[in-house]
Scaffold this motif. Structure first.
Motif, mmCIF file in Angstrom:
data_model
loop_
_atom_site.group_PDB
_atom_site.id
_atom_site.type_symbol
_atom_site.label_atom_id
_atom_site.label_comp_id
_atom_site.label_asym_id
_atom_site.label_seq_id
_atom_site.Cartn_x
_atom_site.Cartn_y
_atom_site.Cartn_z
ATOM 1 N N VAL A 151 -26.390 29.949 23.689
ATOM 2 C CA VAL A 151 -25.733 31.161 23.175
ATOM 3 C C VAL A 151 -26.152 32.384 23.980
ATOM 4 N N VAL A 152 -27.432 32.464 24.319
ATOM 5 C CA VAL A 152 -27.942 33.643 25.026
ATOM 6 C C VAL A 152 -27.950 33.473 26.540
ATOM 7 N N ASN A 153 -27.905 32.237 27.011
ATOM 8 C CA ASN A 153 -27.938 31.987 28.458
ATOM 9 C C ASN A 153 -26.970 30.867 28.807
ATOM 10 N N PRO A 154 -25.671 31.111 28.671
ATOM 11 C CA PRO A 154 -24.675 30.046 28.828
ATOM 12 C C PRO A 154 -24.535 29.501 30.245
ATOM 13 N N LEU A 155 -25.071 30.200 31.229
ATOM 14 C CA LEU A 155 -24.932 29.751 32.617
ATOM 15 C C LEU A 155 -26.229 29.180 33.179
ATOM 16 N N GLY A 156 -27.275 29.182 32.383
ATOM 17 C CA GLY A 156 -28.566 28.726 32.872
ATOM 18 C C GLY A 156 -29.006 27.399 32.309
ATOM 19 N N CYS A 226 -19.238 18.383 30.259
ATOM 20 C CA CYS A 226 -19.437 18.886 28.893
ATOM 21 C C CYS A 226 -18.943 20.313 28.705
ATOM 22 N N ILE A 227 -18.478 20.936 29.779
ATOM 23 C CA ILE A 227 -18.004 22.318 29.672
ATOM 24 C C ILE A 227 -16.854 22.398 28.677
ATOM 25 N N LEU A 228 -16.982 23.294 27.720
ATOM 26 C CA LEU A 228 -16.006 23.521 26.647
ATOM 27 C C LEU A 228 -15.874 22.331 25.688
ATOM 28 N N ARG A 229 -16.774 21.370 25.804
ATOM 29 C CA ARG A 229 -16.748 20.214 24.906
ATOM 30 C C ARG A 229 -17.925 20.224 23.932
ATOM 31 N N GLN A 230 -19.105 20.622 24.432
ATOM 32 C CA GLN A 230 -20.296 20.674 23.592
ATOM 33 C C GLN A 230 -21.017 22.001 23.840
ATOM 34 N N PRO A 231 -21.682 22.556 22.829
ATOM 35 C CA PRO A 231 -22.331 23.866 22.960
ATOM 36 C C PRO A 231 -23.689 23.797 23.649
ATOM 37 N N VAL A 232 -23.731 23.116 24.790
ATOM 38 C CA VAL A 232 -24.944 22.981 25.582
ATOM 39 C C VAL A 232 -24.582 23.259 27.035
ATOM 40 N N THR A 233 -25.444 23.959 27.754
ATOM 41 C CA THR A 233 -25.122 24.293 29.140
ATOM 42 C C THR A 233 -25.128 23.035 30.008
ATOM 43 N N PRO A 234 -24.329 23.006 31.078
ATOM 44 C CA PRO A 234 -24.298 21.833 31.965
ATOM 45 C C PRO A 234 -25.682 21.478 32.509
#
Length: 312
Positions: A151-156, A226-234
């Motif tokens: 949520v706070v670091n979606p690209l990391g 998993c992008i846009l499938r699960q709420p976890v960063t790649p």
């Protein structure tokens, strides 16, 4: 009016003989498979939520979330076990093998090894995943940490940064990592505890065959799927995939050293992870009955098939 040409008699005879031969071959194959795996007199299923089939109908045993379609039940049915005892329980850590299990001060399960008796001749054990976490939440802690971090670091890689102690090194002007807590727990805590559990099982049931069941492919190797499938960063998907690989590798070596058979469930479930189009492991929002990030009924069936294959 033309009639269809009839096969010559020798061809009809050959076809009939081939059918008989094929049927006999199949019957022999089936008989051989059954002979290789005699019906156990007493099968005992031990383990955590993956072994319990948490969330898969029908459920029993209260907070243990035990399913009558978990892989232990399916194996017992397939082998026509004389007696079957299932003491698997959600949130179980390795210590639940020898100690009562509590949830919010409520006793939810007796020590699981109490179910193993001298007449037990087959044991399935699926344990260790919850010990990756320091808290009693077990795998739930890891999931919550990864989701909250995204949520706070979606690209990391916020989850990896927590457990691998990531930090910015000003001297090298780069991101560095310290000790990996999860990898450390696998080698220093989980593997030795599981090894001790195997010794205790063999001591209580000297004639039992013991199967140590690994964890399925919960996450893909490529986090981009998993992008846009699960709420976890790649990046965290790939990190946690690697952690589960290390856990399974440790379980496999522990089984080999402890007189047990390791059951690989990661290979047969690959491609059916939480980010796939055909999920056998449910994600944060399950599409079929199962606890999030746990096997659904199909996943439990595939795991049962892996156990049965290991017995042949």
């Amino acid at each position: 009016m033309l009639r269809p040409a009839r096969k010559p008699r020798y061809l009809r005879s050959s076809t009939a003989l081939a059918s008989v031969a094929l049927g006999a071959a199949l019957a022999l194959t089936s008989t051989s498979a059954q002979a290789a795996t005699p019906a156990p007199k007493h099968l005992v299923a031990l383990g955590d939520s993956y072994a319990a089939g948490a969330g898969v109908p029908g459920q029993s045993a209260g907070l243990c979330l035990r399913s009558d379609r978990n892989y232990g039940h399916l194996v017992a049915t397939a082998l026509k076990a004389g007696a079957y005892t299932d003491v698997t329980c959600a949130a179980a850590k390795v210590k639940a093998m020898t100690q009562p299990q509590y949830d919010a001060f409520i006793r939810v399960n007796d020590p699981q090894l109490d179910a193993v008796t001298p007449d037990t001749d087959l044991v399935t054990l699926g344990i260790g995943g919850n010990d990756l976490a320091a808290s009693d939440l077990g795998l739930g802690e890891l999931v919550a940490t990864c989701i909250a971090g995204a949520v706070v670091n979606p690209l990391g890689t916020p989850c990896k940064d927590v457990y691998h102690h990531g930090y910015w090194d000003w001297s090298s002007w780069s991101w560095q990592y310290g000790n990996d807590d999860l990898a450390e727990r696998i080698t220093s805590s989980i593997a030795p505890q599981v090894a001790d559990t195997l010794r205790r099982i063999h001591a209580k049931a000297p004639r039992a065959r013991v199967l140590l069941v690994g964890y399925p492919s919960v996450l893909p190797a490529d986090g981009r799927s998993c992008i846009l499938r699960q709420p976890v960063t790649p990046g965290d998907v790939e990190y946690m995939h690697g952690v589960l690989d290390k856990l399974n590798a440790a379980l496999k070596s522990t089984a080999a050293a402890g007189g047990a058979t390791y059951v690989d469930t990661a290979t047969p479930t690959a491609g059916h992870d939480v980010c796939s189009d055909d999920r056998w492991i449910e994600g944060a929002l399950p599409g079929s009955p199962a606890v999030p990030f746990h096997p659904n009924a199909t996943g439990e069936k595939v795991m049962a098939d892996a156990v049965l294959a290991a017995l042949r």
